[in-house]
Structures are given as structure tokens and as C-alpha cells.
Design an enzyme around this catalytic site. Sequence first.
Site, PDB file in Angstrom:
ATOM      1  N   THR A  17      35.357  41.544  36.730  1.00 20.44           N
ATOM      2  CA  THR A  17      35.665  41.381  35.308  1.00 20.44           C
ATOM      3  C   THR A  17      37.094  40.879  35.099  1.00 20.44           C
ATOM      4  OG1 THR A  17      36.311  43.707  35.028  1.00 20.44           O
ATOM      5  CG2 THR A  17      33.996  43.164  34.655  1.00 20.44           C
ATOM      6  N   ASP A  18      37.313  40.292  33.929  1.00 23.17           N
ATOM      7  CA  ASP A  18      38.626  39.757  33.589  1.00 23.17           C
ATOM      8  C   ASP A  18      39.291  40.628  32.524  1.00 23.17           C
ATOM      9  OD1 ASP A  18      37.370  39.102  31.182  1.00 23.17           O
ATOM     10  OD2 ASP A  18      37.234  36.970  31.658  1.00 23.17           O
ATOM     11  N   ALA A  19      40.374  40.149  31.956  1.00 16.28           N
ATOM     12  CA  ALA A  19      41.145  40.918  30.976  1.00 16.28           C
ATOM     13  C   ALA A  19      40.340  41.235  29.711  1.00 16.28           C
ATOM     14  CB  ALA A  19      42.426  40.176  30.609  1.00 16.28           C
ATOM     15  N   GLY A  21      37.256  42.165  29.805  1.00 20.49           N
ATOM     16  CA  GLY A  21      36.227  43.140  30.169  1.00 20.49           C
ATOM     17  C   GLY A  21      34.871  42.519  30.458  1.00 20.49           C
ATOM     18  N   ILE A  22      34.836  41.208  30.632  1.00 21.66           N
ATOM     19  CA  ILE A  22      33.571  40.540  30.968  1.00 21.66           C
ATOM     20  C   ILE A  22      33.704  39.891  32.343  1.00 21.66           C
ATOM     21  CG2 ILE A  22      32.918  40.166  28.567  1.00 21.66           C
ATOM     22  CD1 ILE A  22      33.829  37.264  28.835  1.00 21.66           C
TER      23      ILE A  22
END
Length: 146
Positions: A17-19, A21-22
Amino acid sequence: MEGYTFSTTVRVRFADTDAQGIAHNASYLVWFEVARVEYLRAYAGGYQSLRDLGIEALVLESFCRYIVPARFDEVLHVHARCVGLRGARFRYEYAIVRDDGTLMAEGFTAHACVDAKTFTPTRVPAWLADAIASAESSSTQAASST
């Protein structure tokens, strides 16, 4: 999923996930690779069989269309099929579907077989072409009988 010969399951890791949240866009290409390697293991003795014969299958192109974001801990089914076998080239197509049936992403990767030492194109080995043809024809037969 209709028209696909193979599926494997992945779970979205926190590291995927990235910043926001995905799942990061690059994670989808990794999941495509997971499906591709497992497809070869299921139908053709594994990717290592190619390498043992001095052949590599290089990625020439990749494409992914993101439809619905994947989130941490979701279970995803990565469907794969191999099409367009011609000379040294072939293509995998993918559909990533969430456990509830939602289509999350779809895409493809294009490949070419090359000699592992010289990196010159080499025809897809007959045993691999036969294994892929058998796997894909069984899917076509199953789809036409439903």
C-alpha cells in the site's frame, strides 16, 4: 472468470500500500508476475524449465488498467491466460478480481523468448507452445460447454 484458464490468490500486504492506504500501482505488475509464474508451474513445468534450457522470457511491454483500488488485507484472485503465441513472442492477459467478485484491474504483459547467453530472439520451445495450447484449449472447451 470466464475465458481465463488459471487463477491464483494473493492478499494485499501492508507493504503493497501507498500513503493513501491503497495498493501501489506497481503492486499490480508484481501480482501479474505471481500469476504468470504460477501459470507456468501449473501447465509447463515452471519457469525454471525454460531457464534450464538456456532460454529467458523477457517482458517487452506491460499495461494495467486500474478500475477499483485494492486495500490492505483484501483477498484478490489474479486470473491469467496466455495468448498470441507467434515465433518468439507471446502475451499474457490478466484480470484481478476481489474476493467478492469485483473487477479491480485488468491488463497484459508481452514477452519474447531469447537465448540466455546472447539475448537473441529464439522461437518459443515446442513443448512450451504445446503446454500453453493445451491449457488454453481446455478453457475454450469448458467455456463453450457452459
